[in-house]
Design an enzyme around this catalytic site. Sequence first.
Site, PDB file in Angstrom:
ATOM      1  N   HIS A   1       0.830  -1.210   0.000  1.00  0.00           N
ATOM      2  CA  HIS A   1       0.000   0.000   0.000  1.00  0.00           C
ATOM      3  C   HIS A   1       0.864   1.259   0.000  1.00  0.00           C
ATOM      4  O   HIS A   1       0.460   2.306  -0.485  1.00  0.00           O
ATOM      5  CB  HIS A   1      -0.907   0.041   1.230  1.00  0.00           C
TER       6      HIS A   1
ATOM      7  N   GLU B   1      -3.025  13.526   0.872  1.00  0.00           N
ATOM      8  CA  GLU B   1      -4.340  13.120   1.366  1.00  0.00           C
ATOM      9  C   GLU B   1      -5.079  14.345   1.882  1.00  0.00           C
ATOM     10  O   GLU B   1      -6.173  14.654   1.423  1.00  0.00           O
ATOM     11  CB  GLU B   1      -4.169  12.060   2.469  1.00  0.00           C
TER      12      GLU B   1
ATOM     13  N   HIS C   1       3.471  10.660   6.652  1.00  0.00           N
ATOM     14  CA  HIS C   1       2.765  10.425   7.921  1.00  0.00           C
ATOM     15  C   HIS C   1       3.679   9.774   8.948  1.00  0.00           C
ATOM     16  O   HIS C   1       4.141   8.652   8.737  1.00  0.00           O
ATOM     17  CB  HIS C   1       1.547   9.516   7.689  1.00  0.00           C
TER      18      HIS C   1
ATOM     19  N   THR D   1      -6.322   6.716   7.515  1.00  0.00           N
ATOM     20  CA  THR D   1      -6.782   6.990   6.144  1.00  0.00           C
ATOM     21  C   THR D   1      -6.788   5.727   5.289  1.00  0.00           C
ATOM     22  O   THR D   1      -7.053   5.800   4.089  1.00  0.00           O
ATOM     23  CB  THR D   1      -5.900   8.057   5.477  1.00  0.00           C
ATOM     24  N   THR D   2      -6.442   4.599   5.885  1.00  0.00           N
ATOM     25  CA  THR D   2      -6.528   3.301   5.206  1.00  0.00           C
ATOM     26  C   THR D   2      -7.357   2.367   6.083  1.00  0.00           C
ATOM     27  O   THR D   2      -7.461   2.594   7.298  1.00  0.00           O
ATOM     28  CB  THR D   2      -5.138   2.661   5.016  1.00  0.00           C
TER      29      THR D   2
ATOM     30  N   HIS E   1       5.383   6.641   6.783  1.00  0.00           N
ATOM     31  CA  HIS E   1       5.132   6.187   5.411  1.00  0.00           C
ATOM     32  C   HIS E   1       4.665   7.380   4.581  1.00  0.00           C
ATOM     33  O   HIS E   1       4.490   8.471   5.131  1.00  0.00           O
ATOM     34  CB  HIS E   1       4.073   5.071   5.410  1.00  0.00           C
TER      35      HIS E   1
ATOM     36  N   HIS F   1       2.202   8.886   1.071  1.00  0.00           N
ATOM     37  CA  HIS F   1       1.146   8.739   0.053  1.00  0.00           C
ATOM     38  C   HIS F   1       1.558   9.655  -1.094  1.00  0.00           C
ATOM     39  O   HIS F   1       2.074  10.746  -0.852  1.00  0.00           O
ATOM     40  CB  HIS F   1      -0.203   9.181   0.621  1.00  0.00           C
TER      41      HIS F   1
HETATM   42 CL1  U7Z Z   1      -2.864  -2.915  14.916  1.00  0.00          CL
HETATM   43  C1  U7Z Z   1      -3.340  -4.035  13.719  1.00  0.00           C
HETATM   44  C2  U7Z Z   1      -3.039  -5.359  13.907  1.00  0.00           C
HETATM   45  C3  U7Z Z   1      -3.403  -6.250  12.935  1.00  0.00           C
HETATM   46  C4  U7Z Z   1      -4.084  -5.824  11.817  1.00  0.00           C
HETATM   47  C5  U7Z Z   1      -4.375  -4.507  11.652  1.00  0.00           C
HETATM   48  C6  U7Z Z   1      -3.987  -3.616  12.606  1.00  0.00           C
HETATM   49  C7  U7Z Z   1      -4.301  -2.251  12.437  1.00  0.00           C
HETATM   50  O1  U7Z Z   1      -5.401  -1.871  12.692  1.00  0.00           O
HETATM   51  N1  U7Z Z   1      -3.373  -1.379  12.026  1.00  0.00           N
HETATM   52  C8  U7Z Z   1      -2.007  -1.713  11.726  1.00  0.00           C
HETATM   53  C9  U7Z Z   1      -1.576  -1.142  10.449  1.00  0.00           C
HETATM   54  C10 U7Z Z   1      -3.779  -0.014  11.860  1.00  0.00           C
HETATM   55  C11 U7Z Z   1      -3.413   0.408  10.483  1.00  0.00           C
HETATM   56  N2  U7Z Z   1      -1.995   0.216  10.341  1.00  0.00           N
HETATM   57  C12 U7Z Z   1      -1.134   1.222  10.266  1.00  0.00           C
HETATM   58  O2  U7Z Z   1       0.020   1.038  10.540  1.00  0.00           O
HETATM   59  C13 U7Z Z   1      -1.538   2.536   9.810  1.00  0.00           C
HETATM   60  C14 U7Z Z   1      -1.109   3.635  10.503  1.00  0.00           C
HETATM   61  C15 U7Z Z   1      -1.404   4.913  10.057  1.00  0.00           C
HETATM   62  C16 U7Z Z   1      -2.128   5.087   8.901  1.00  0.00           C
HETATM   63  S1  U7Z Z   1      -2.440   6.695   8.331  1.00  0.00           S
HETATM   64  O3  U7Z Z   1      -3.766   7.079   8.767  1.00  0.00           O
HETATM   65  O4  U7Z Z   1      -1.389   7.519   8.840  1.00  0.00           O
HETATM   66  N3  U7Z Z   1      -2.409   6.705   6.756  1.00  0.00           N
HETATM   67  C17 U7Z Z   1      -2.553   4.007   8.181  1.00  0.00           C
HETATM   68  C18 U7Z Z   1      -2.249   2.735   8.647  1.00  0.00           C
HETATM   69 ZN    ZN Z   2      -0.842   7.539   5.890  1.00  0.00          ZN
END
Ligand code: U7Z
Ligand code: ZN
Length: 283
Positions: free
Chosen positions: A65, A107, A120, A220-221, A95, A97
Amino acid sequence: MTGHHWGYGEQDGPDAWHKDYPIAQGNRQSPIDIVPEDTVYDASLPPIFVSYDHCNSINICNNGHSVTVEFDDTDDKTESGQAPLDNAYRLKQFHFHWGGKGSHGSEHTVGGKTYASELHLVHWNADKYKTFGEASAAPDGLAVLGIFLELIDVDTENIRNTGSFHETDQIGDEHRGLHKITDALYMVKFKGSVADFKGFNPKCLLPNSLHFWTYPGSLTTPPLYESVTWVVLKEPIIVSEKQMGKFRMLLFNGEEEEGRKRMENNFRPPQPLKGRKVLASFD
Ligand code: U7Z
Ligand code: ZN
């Protein structure tokens, strides 16, 4: 589209996420369009205090992603927190975008203006929660620092290159901090690839001014949890088109998969504000 098969394509992109993640239509979704005239100056917001002094980066990875640099967040010396975060927030990862070509790919937008990319820096509230996973689902669990990447404009580029007849020699225009990232991208071209990336201090990715906007929002994902206090810096960092081009050489797909899907346009567009107030740290 089934669980965990979300992406940024026609079929699995942001418009389809609500089918598996109904919170996509919730009341505090991110990103948003920040309209400077509609923000509220809050003199009581303390300056963000980011001390990335003891942050230890571990590796860089392509998760299909985005490209992510991960940190050792087990050490309590990595506290980067403070306001508008009342608690000690710990850096977990950062990371990016970005878009296809040109100046779209961020974003958040500012009065409708888009930037080429958005960085981010993802922090979790280590005062209240035991792990990032626990914090990521709590309303005050995460704090993400958003930083815009703006393309250097052609005139500035030409002035800086005075004396050189080599139009493609843009070495003087590259953002020095970002350079360390873009130089490592070749190692994580495919989804699922991971490479050592130790000793990187994210301080070198901050702009001069730390003036910011802040509002309550979400990841945001997917899973789009409404757990993020957003802190978006007003001042962008300036990067070259050549540097953005290196991000676009990454692939959404794994090495064993057929085809080559360039990783680009991995951003979610602005979501409804739904009555939220955006605070500004500056007048
Ligand atoms: Cl904590 C977790 C464990 C297992 C499966 C999913 C998760 C989970 O909910 N996340 C881990 C991966 C939350 C989303 N994840 C991110 O690292 C993450 C962090 C920030 C953003 S953003 O809003 O800054 N774009 C997106 C994804
Ligand atoms: Zn992000």
